[in-house]
Write a protein that holds these residues in place. Structure first.
Motif, PDB file in Angstrom:
ATOM      1  N   HIS A  69     -14.642  -2.489  -0.938  1.00 21.18           N
ATOM      2  CA  HIS A  69     -13.235  -2.895  -1.003  1.00 21.18           C
ATOM      3  C   HIS A  69     -12.413  -1.739  -1.547  1.00 21.18           C
ATOM      4  CE1 HIS A  69     -13.235  -3.295  -5.411  1.00 21.18           C
ATOM      5  NE2 HIS A  69     -14.509  -3.629  -5.232  1.00 21.18           N
ATOM      6  N   THR A  70     -11.103  -1.829  -1.359  1.00 20.19           N
ATOM      7  CA  THR A  70     -10.169  -0.850  -1.898  1.00 20.19           C
ATOM      8  C   THR A  70      -8.813  -1.529  -2.039  1.00 20.19           C
ATOM      9  OG1 THR A  70      -9.324   1.414  -1.671  1.00 20.19           O
ATOM     10  CG2 THR A  70      -9.463   0.099   0.359  1.00 20.19           C
ATOM     11  N   THR A  71      -7.902  -0.857  -2.705  1.00 21.34           N
ATOM     12  CA  THR A  71      -6.528  -1.339  -2.796  1.00 21.34           C
ATOM     13  C   THR A  71      -5.615  -0.247  -2.255  1.00 21.34           C
ATOM     14  OG1 THR A  71      -6.265  -0.508  -5.055  1.00 21.34           O
ATOM     15  CG2 THR A  71      -6.983  -2.812  -4.798  1.00 21.34           C
ATOM     16  N   ALA A  72      -4.401  -0.647  -1.935  1.00 26.15           N
ATOM     17  CA  ALA A  72      -3.409   0.304  -1.424  1.00 26.15           C
ATOM     18  C   ALA A  72      -2.043  -0.044  -1.976  1.00 26.15           C
ATOM     19  CB  ALA A  72      -3.383   0.287   0.098  1.00 26.15           C
ATOM     20  N   THR A  73      -1.253   0.972  -2.213  1.00 29.26           N
ATOM     21  CA  THR A  73       0.133   0.794  -2.612  1.00 29.26           C
ATOM     22  C   THR A  73       0.990   0.946  -1.366  1.00 29.26           C
ATOM     23  OG1 THR A  73      -0.329   1.651  -4.809  1.00 29.26           O
ATOM     24  CG2 THR A  73       1.988   1.663  -4.094  1.00 29.26           C
ATOM     25  N   ILE A  74       1.800  -0.072  -1.094  1.00 23.91           N
ATOM     26  CA  ILE A  74       2.587  -0.146   0.130  1.00 23.91           C
ATOM     27  C   ILE A  74       4.071  -0.037  -0.209  1.00 23.91           C
ATOM     28  CG2 ILE A  74       3.134  -1.610   2.126  1.00 23.91           C
ATOM     29  CD1 ILE A  74       0.192  -0.614   1.993  1.00 23.91           C
ATOM     30  N   GLU A  75       4.752   0.855   0.499  1.00 21.43           N
ATOM     31  CA  GLU A  75       6.199   1.016   0.326  1.00 21.43           C
ATOM     32  C   GLU A  75       6.935  -0.121   1.031  1.00 21.43           C
ATOM     33  OE1 GLU A  75       7.201   3.424  -1.682  1.00 21.43           O
ATOM     34  OE2 GLU A  75       5.113   4.075  -1.846  1.00 21.43           O
ATOM     35  N   GLU A  76       8.180  -0.320   0.666  1.00 18.62           N
ATOM     36  CA  GLU A  76       8.974  -1.364   1.308  1.00 18.62           C
ATOM     37  C   GLU A  76       9.595  -0.804   2.586  1.00 18.62           C
ATOM     38  OE1 GLU A  76      12.816  -3.974   0.144  1.00 18.62           O
ATOM     39  OE2 GLU A  76      11.136  -4.029  -1.270  1.00 18.62           O
ATOM     40  N   THR A  77       9.110  -1.306   3.719  1.00 21.74           N
ATOM     41  CA  THR A  77       9.619  -0.907   5.032  1.00 21.74           C
ATOM     42  C   THR A  77       9.744  -2.179   5.868  1.00 21.74           C
ATOM     43  OG1 THR A  77       7.463  -0.648   6.094  1.00 21.74           O
ATOM     44  CG2 THR A  77       8.304   1.277   4.882  1.00 21.74           C
ATOM     45  N   PRO A  78      10.439  -2.118   7.001  1.00 23.17           N
ATOM     46  CA  PRO A  78      10.480  -3.307   7.868  1.00 23.17           C
ATOM     47  C   PRO A  78       9.072  -3.765   8.275  1.00 23.17           C
ATOM     48  CG  PRO A  78      12.194  -1.762   8.513  1.00 23.17           C
ATOM     49  CD  PRO A  78      11.344  -1.065   7.482  1.00 23.17           C
ATOM     50  N   THR A  79       8.182  -2.817   8.553  1.00 22.01           N
ATOM     51  CA  THR A  79       6.824  -3.180   8.965  1.00 22.01           C
ATOM     52  C   THR A  79       6.046  -3.804   7.812  1.00 22.01           C
ATOM     53  OG1 THR A  79       6.810  -1.422  10.622  1.00 22.01           O
ATOM     54  CG2 THR A  79       4.669  -2.309   9.961  1.00 22.01           C
TER      55      THR A  79
END
Length: 125
Positions: A11-21
């Motif tokens: 498993h892993t984690t990710a930091t996601i930016e705020e975008t429409p997608t």
């Protein structure tokens, strides 16, 4: 926001930016899909269908969390793909960039083609 990605061997984690997608993706999580591998990239189908964003890129850094609009799939490259030039991570086509993995992207090398893969929001962060 952060997401957790898991499969039978890791498993892993990710930091996601705020975008429409990323907003569209967050609206359907959690999802369970079937992992596919393409060179040193893991990708998998999602129920999200969005247009290509203005800053979409085809060549990215290992550990980039990308959305392949032509396949409605998340793409997680950790090394060269069959169309890479040298050691670059070259995606099949320009993809929307969502964020980056928080851990060493090589952890994705434990994903096997056909593995179930789960993506969920990490809450309370």
């Amino acid at each position: 926001m952060q997401i957790h990605i898991s499969w039978p061997a890791g498993h892993t984690t990710a930091t996601i930016e705020e975008t429409p997608t990323s907003k569209a993706l967050a609206g359907v999580l959690p999802i369970i899909s079937t992992a596919r591998t393409w060179g040193e990239e893991v990708y998998f189908d999602t129920p999200v269908s969005v247009p290509t964003e203005a800053d979409a890129r085809q060549v990215v850094e290992p550990g980039t969390v990308a959305f392949w609009t032509e396949g409605d799939a998340l793409a997680l490259p950790y090394g060269p793909t069959p169309i890479s030039r040298g050691d670059e991570c070259r995606l099949a086509s320009p993809c929307n960039i969502l964020g980056t993995l928080d851990d060493d992207p090589r952890v994705l090398s434990t994903v096997r083609d056909g593995d179930p893969i789960r993506v969920e929001l990490i809450t309370g962060v």
